[in-house]
Design a protein around this motif. Structure first.
Motif, PDB file in Angstrom:
ATOM      1  N   GLY A  11       0.801  -1.209   0.000  1.00 64.68           N
ATOM      2  CA  GLY A  11       0.000   0.000   0.000  1.00 64.68           C
ATOM      3  C   GLY A  11       0.836   1.262   0.000  1.00 64.68           C
ATOM      4  N   THR A  12       0.604   2.138  -0.961  1.00 62.13           N
ATOM      5  CA  THR A  12       1.353   3.394  -1.065  1.00 62.13           C
ATOM      6  C   THR A  12       0.444   4.609  -1.183  1.00 62.13           C
ATOM      7  OG1 THR A  12       1.518   3.127  -3.471  1.00 62.13           O
ATOM      8  CG2 THR A  12       3.336   2.246  -2.140  1.00 62.13           C
ATOM      9  N   THR A  13      -0.853   4.384  -1.156  1.00 61.82           N
ATOM     10  CA  THR A  13      -1.763   5.520  -1.255  1.00 61.82           C
ATOM     11  C   THR A  13      -1.796   6.285   0.064  1.00 61.82           C
ATOM     12  OG1 THR A  13      -3.711   4.304  -0.481  1.00 61.82           O
ATOM     13  CG2 THR A  13      -3.203   4.191  -2.849  1.00 61.82           C
ATOM     14  N   ASP A  14      -2.373   7.465   0.032  1.00 66.81           N
ATOM     15  CA  ASP A  14      -2.494   8.264   1.252  1.00 66.81           C
ATOM     16  C   ASP A  14      -3.268   7.504   2.309  1.00 66.81           C
ATOM     17  OD1 ASP A  14      -1.126  10.290   0.022  1.00 66.81           O
ATOM     18  OD2 ASP A  14      -2.922  11.422  -0.551  1.00 66.81           O
ATOM     19  N   GLU A  15      -4.317   6.789   1.880  1.00 72.67           N
ATOM     20  CA  GLU A  15      -5.121   6.036   2.828  1.00 72.67           C
ATOM     21  C   GLU A  15      -4.306   4.911   3.461  1.00 72.67           C
ATOM     22  OE1 GLU A  15      -6.024   6.909  -0.179  1.00 72.67           O
ATOM     23  OE2 GLU A  15      -7.730   8.260   0.167  1.00 72.67           O
ATOM     24  N   ASP A  16      -3.443   4.278   2.662  1.00 74.53           N
ATOM     25  CA  ASP A  16      -2.589   3.202   3.182  1.00 74.53           C
ATOM     26  C   ASP A  16      -1.606   3.735   4.213  1.00 74.53           C
ATOM     27  OD1 ASP A  16      -3.781   1.273   1.546  1.00 74.53           O
ATOM     28  OD2 ASP A  16      -2.384   1.677  -0.107  1.00 74.53           O
ATOM     29  N   ILE A  17      -1.018   4.885   3.902  1.00 78.79           N
ATOM     30  CA  ILE A  17      -0.049   5.488   4.828  1.00 78.79           C
ATOM     31  C   ILE A  17      -0.732   5.877   6.130  1.00 78.79           C
ATOM     32  CG2 ILE A  17       1.472   7.468   5.193  1.00 78.79           C
ATOM     33  CD1 ILE A  17       2.005   7.433   2.154  1.00 78.79           C
ATOM     34  N   LEU A  18      -1.912   6.456   6.005  1.00 75.54           N
ATOM     35  CA  LEU A  18      -2.660   6.846   7.197  1.00 75.54           C
ATOM     36  C   LEU A  18      -2.988   5.623   8.040  1.00 75.54           C
ATOM     37  CD1 LEU A  18      -4.200   8.908   8.912  1.00 75.54           C
ATOM     38  CD2 LEU A  18      -6.166   8.578   7.396  1.00 75.54           C
ATOM     39  N   GLN A  19      -3.414   4.537   7.406  1.00 72.51           N
ATOM     40  CA  GLN A  19      -3.752   3.316   8.140  1.00 72.51           C
ATOM     41  C   GLN A  19      -2.518   2.752   8.848  1.00 72.51           C
ATOM     42  OE1 GLN A  19      -6.994   1.962   8.451  1.00 72.51           O
ATOM     43  NE2 GLN A  19      -5.854   0.971  10.106  1.00 72.51           N
ATOM     44  N   TRP A  20      -1.362   2.812   8.162  1.00 73.18           N
ATOM     45  CA  TRP A  20      -0.124   2.330   8.789  1.00 73.18           C
ATOM     46  C   TRP A  20       0.203   3.137  10.040  1.00 73.18           C
ATOM     47  CZ3 TRP A  20       4.386   5.352   9.139  1.00 73.18           C
ATOM     48  CH2 TRP A  20       5.475   4.683   9.746  1.00 73.18           C
ATOM     49  N   ARG A  21       0.069   4.446   9.953  1.00 68.64           N
ATOM     50  CA  ARG A  21       0.357   5.297  11.105  1.00 68.64           C
ATOM     51  C   ARG A  21      -0.580   4.966  12.265  1.00 68.64           C
ATOM     52  NH1 ARG A  21       3.122  10.124  10.564  1.00 68.64           N
ATOM     53  NH2 ARG A  21       1.742  11.061  12.122  1.00 68.64           N
ATOM     54  N   GLN A  22      -1.843   4.832  11.966  1.00 67.86           N
ATOM     55  CA  GLN A  22      -2.811   4.551  13.016  1.00 67.86           C
ATOM     56  C   GLN A  22      -2.568   3.178  13.647  1.00 67.86           C
ATOM     57  OE1 GLN A  22      -6.617   5.132  11.138  1.00 67.86           O
ATOM     58  NE2 GLN A  22      -6.470   7.368  11.209  1.00 67.86           N
ATOM     59  N   ASP A  23      -2.163   2.215  12.835  1.00 68.60           N
ATOM     60  CA  ASP A  23      -1.868   0.876  13.362  1.00 68.60           C
ATOM     61  C   ASP A  23      -0.668   0.920  14.300  1.00 68.60           C
ATOM     62  OD1 ASP A  23      -3.941  -0.168  11.913  1.00 68.60           O
ATOM     63  OD2 ASP A  23      -2.682  -0.972  10.283  1.00 68.60           O
ATOM     64  N   GLU A  24       0.350   1.680  13.927  1.00 67.29           N
ATOM     65  CA  GLU A  24       1.544   1.790  14.769  1.00 67.29           C
ATOM     66  C   GLU A  24       1.212   2.460  16.102  1.00 67.29           C
ATOM     67  OE1 GLU A  24       4.595   0.587  14.375  1.00 67.29           O
ATOM     68  OE2 GLU A  24       3.950  -0.403  12.521  1.00 67.29           O
ATOM     69  N   ILE A  25       0.387   3.500  16.053  1.00 62.14           N
ATOM     70  CA  ILE A  25      -0.015   4.196  17.273  1.00 62.14           C
ATOM     71  C   ILE A  25      -0.813   3.261  18.178  1.00 62.14           C
ATOM     72  CG2 ILE A  25      -1.471   6.065  18.175  1.00 62.14           C
ATOM     73  CD1 ILE A  25      -0.660   7.658  15.619  1.00 62.14           C
ATOM     74  N   SER A  26      -1.713   2.483  17.564  1.00 59.28           N
ATOM     75  CA  SER A  26      -2.524   1.531  18.335  1.00 59.28           C
ATOM     76  C   SER A  26      -1.645   0.509  19.043  1.00 59.28           C
ATOM     77  CB  SER A  26      -3.516   0.812  17.416  1.00 59.28           C
ATOM     78  OG  SER A  26      -4.440   1.723  16.859  1.00 59.28           O
ATOM     79  N   LYS A  27      -0.619   0.005  18.344  1.00 62.33           N
ATOM     80  CA  LYS A  27       0.290  -0.969  18.953  1.00 62.33           C
ATOM     81  C   LYS A  27       1.023  -0.364  20.146  1.00 62.33           C
ATOM     82  CE  LYS A  27       1.235  -3.349  14.569  1.00 62.33           C
ATOM     83  NZ  LYS A  27       2.296  -3.622  13.560  1.00 62.33           N
ATOM     84  N   LEU A  28       1.516   0.843  19.972  1.00 56.95           N
ATOM     85  CA  LEU A  28       2.271   1.505  21.043  1.00 56.95           C
ATOM     86  C   LEU A  28       1.410   1.737  22.278  1.00 56.95           C
ATOM     87  CD1 LEU A  28       4.250   4.088  18.884  1.00 56.95           C
ATOM     88  CD2 LEU A  28       5.245   2.190  20.178  1.00 56.95           C
ATOM     89  N   LEU A  29       0.111   1.915  22.076  1.00 56.66           N
ATOM     90  CA  LEU A  29      -0.798   2.167  23.194  1.00 56.66           C
ATOM     91  C   LEU A  29      -1.421   0.878  23.732  1.00 56.66           C
ATOM     92  CD1 LEU A  29      -2.610   5.425  22.001  1.00 56.66           C
ATOM     93  CD2 LEU A  29      -0.830   5.203  23.752  1.00 56.66           C
ATOM     94  N   GLY A  30      -0.892  -0.261  23.313  1.00 54.63           N
ATOM     95  CA  GLY A  30      -1.389  -1.521  23.849  1.00 54.63           C
ATOM     96  C   GLY A  30      -2.449  -2.167  23.002  1.00 54.63           C
ATOM     97  N   ASP A  31      -2.343  -2.010  21.693  1.00 55.37           N
ATOM     98  CA  ASP A  31      -3.289  -2.622  20.751  1.00 55.37           C
ATOM     99  C   ASP A  31      -4.728  -2.169  20.987  1.00 55.37           C
ATOM    100  OD1 ASP A  31      -1.431  -4.140  19.255  1.00 55.37           O
ATOM    101  OD2 ASP A  31      -1.345  -5.640  20.875  1.00 55.37           O
TER     102      ASP A  31
END
Length: 632
Positions: A39-59
């Motif tokens: 995924g390289t679209t803006d939506e893909d990048i946004l989803q990746w960022r949100q997934d990383e934040i979710s993991k850092l906060l305990g899934d």
């Protein structure tokens, strides 16, 4: 630890992980989106960022449980900062979340950092992630990014003056924190005003989440889904393009509500903010002895005791012993009771037409200054400033000596107002004095937010008496309508909305209205032009929304000097920060503060003195005008 080498883009997360447990260290985050990730679209990048934040906060579930708070808006070449933390699932439906803010769950370091950014009402709970925020189409200068040491320093105290950081033992802090932090308070303050202008067009997903656009987008969805900054949709109410709409900020909606003293702008020591402020307030309290020391008679010792810190009763007893009570019709009546929006009994006695002489105003005190100008030879006998053309007064002792007043006299209790004004003119008005002399006109000073000063307008004659003959003074006292006693308002109405009188070297006028709103300083005050200086006594700019129009006027009018005083150091620091880092650094103890320790707020226990601290906005204003005047 130095700046890390990386390319700050939307596919890179950089920031700090701040554990709720203070025994766990803050760690620096640097996470790249894997190059082979799908995924390289803006939506893909946004989803990746949100997934990383979710993991850092305990899934946690990002959409349902993750709260985001804009700490600093990105602009120009500077990145912004966004905080993320997880709300407690069981409390999501509650309108107010104060119940869940238990002392063992508050994130003191993240909360302290939020305060440093100007979000004094903010509270963060649990683990918090603070990430750099990049505006689409911009590549910020990596030099603007915080190091871990700088971030730690900004968490330590909201008072980020280098001297304070040193006194608190933040030895690893830079001499000056980066501009992105130093100017966060003033930028967020003005951003908040712009946000409010548009808030009627905003929609929010719920009471816990910010939503800046009328199209239902979140902050990150807007930033990462609209790559063309210059052609953003009309219904989007946020822009990170500094050439356009560059003011946005929030403080109130996403953070759980807790008891806050809005009048003082500080918090009860038993509440959660205390963990973030206790060391700072302890430092301020250590200055009590210095603040309570005056080069006058023993009577000042009687007015700076522990009993004075608790109640006004010792002061009123002191005045009673001098034959002064609440029934007097002299200047001393201002010392009894509060102004209370002009509704207090003594406030109702304010008589604008009562231009008392010194003998009448100070009665029954007889050890008073002569009601006449100081001779120029006397002024020049000591501490004469040739470049400014005025006498510099160091403290009360020098003033008393100059005016032939015995140190046993309590006139300083009232003279604090004219002497503070004189001190402001001498300290910050050089260019303005030069301009006034060069154009053969009075020095124009607007006194904003006037209240108890209406009891003793004629005492400001003392400022003119201390100035040389070649410098006249024009004082305009601006009083908001809701703070004006009815009798005084009636007097203004009888005089076409203002009241004025002249004495030797002084012109005084009282105008009713809100400075910068209903009263335009450029046209509505009778000046031949705008003011040279703006002055306000005991202002508390950060604590009262009613000061916003005045602050915004000075922010937009850099050639006008603004000088303010405050009761205590905390209020002074926070208020001065609204003028930027230069104003914050200008805060100092006023040598002409009132020699009376005021009763302390039970929530702060900070030393308080009328006109205790002084600071300046636009300190270097009007140098160009003064130069042009000299050349002309």
């Amino acid at each position: 630890m130095g700046k890390q080498e990386f390319t700050l883009t939307h596919t890179h997360l950089h920031g700090f992980f701040v554990p709720a447990d203070e025994d766990d260290p803050v760690t620096e985050l640097s996470i790249d989106k894997p190059s082979g990730a799908k995924g390289t679209t803006d939506e893909d990048i946004l989803q990746w960022r949100q997934d990383e934040i979710s993991k850092l906060l305990g899934d946690v579930n990002y959409d349902e449980d993750c709260l985001q708070v804009l700490l600093i808006r990105p602009s120009g070449q500077s990145s912004g900062l966004m905080a993320y933390y997880a709300q407690v699932v069981e409390e999501k439906e509650k309108k107010h979340q104060a119940a869940r803010l238990e002392a063992d769950n508050i994130n003191s370091r993240a909360t302290g950092f939020g305060m440093t950014c100007g979000l004094l009402n903010s509270r963060f709970v649990g683990d918090v992630i603070i990430l750099n925020l990049v505006a689409f189409g911009r590549r910020p200068d990596k030099k603007t990014l915080l190091t871990l040491e700088e971030f730690d320093a900004a968490c330590k105290t909201p008072d980020i003056r280098p001297t304070t950081l040193k006194e608190l033992g933040v030895v690893d802090a830079a001499t000056n924190l980066p501009d992105v932090i130093a100017d966060a308070v003033v930028n967020n303050y003005h951003d908040k005003a712009t946000l409010r202008k548009f808030e009627t067009n905003m929609k929010r997903r719920d009471s816990n989440d910010f939503n800046y656009s009328t199209s239902g987008e979140s902050v990150e969805e807007y930033m990462f889904a609209n790559s063309d900054v210059e052609s953003e949709p009309e219904d989007v109410m946020i822009s990170f393009d500094t050439d356009g709409f560059d003011d946005i900020m929030q403080e109130d909606a996403v953070i759980a509500e807790v008891p806050v003293c809005l009048n003082g702008g500080w918090f009860n020591q038993n509440e959660f903010a205390h963990d973030c402020l206790s060391e700072t307030w302890e430092l301020y309290t250590s200055r009590r002895e210095k603040l309570s020391t005056f080069p006058l008679g023993e009577w000042t010792e009687d007015l700076t005791t522990e009993e004075n810190q608790k109640s006004k009763e010792p002061y009123e007893k002191f005045l009673n012993g001098l034959g002064i009570n609440s029934e007097v019709d002299t200047w001393w009546k201002a010392e009894f009771g509060e102004w209370s929006g002009g509704m207090n009994g003594n406030a109702q006695k304010a008589d604008l037409a009562q231009a008392l002489t010194y003998q009448e105003g100070f009665a029954p005190i007889t050890d008073i200054p002569a009601e006449e100008a100081v001779h120029i030879d006397t002024l020049k006998s000591k501490n004469w400033d040739d470049t400014l053309g005025v006498r510099k007064l160091a403290d009360w002792a020098e003033y008393y000596e100059l005016r032939g007043i015995p140190k046993t006299s309590p006139v300083a209790l009232l003279m604090t107002f004219p002497l503070t004004l004189y001190h402001a003119i001498v300290e910050y008005g050089k260019d303005k004095c030069d301009a006034a002399r060069g154009m053969d006109r009075p020095l124009r000073v607007d006194i904003v937010g006037a209240e108890k000063e209406l009891h003793f307008l004629s005492i400001f004659q003392e400022v003119a008496f201390l100035l040389p003959d070649d410098l006249k003074l024009e004082l305009i006292f601006i009083v908001r309508r809701d703070m004006l006693p009815q009798a005084a308002f009636a007097a203004l109405e009888q005089n076409d909305g203002n009241f004025s009188y002249e004495k030797s070297g002084l012109n005084v006028k009282v105008v009713c209205g809100t400075y910068g709103e209903s009263v335009d300083p450029r046209f509505d005050l009778g000046h031949s032009g705008g003011p040279d200086m703006v002055m306000a006594f005991n202002a508390g700019l950060h604590a009262f929304e009613t000061w916003r129009s005045c602050v915004e006027y000075l922010h937009a009018t850099k050639d006008v000097v603004g000088v303010f005083t405050d009761y205590n150091e905390w209020s002074g620091v926070q208020s001065a920060a609204l003028g930027g880092q230069e104003s914050r650094l200008s805060l100092k103890i006023n040598p002409f503060r009132q020699p009376l320790h005021m009763p302390e707020s039970s929530s702060t226990e900070l030393p308080q003195f009328s006109n205790g601290f002084m600071y300046v906005f636009n300190q270097h204003a009007a140098s160009r005008d003064a130069t042009l005047t000299k050349l002309g």
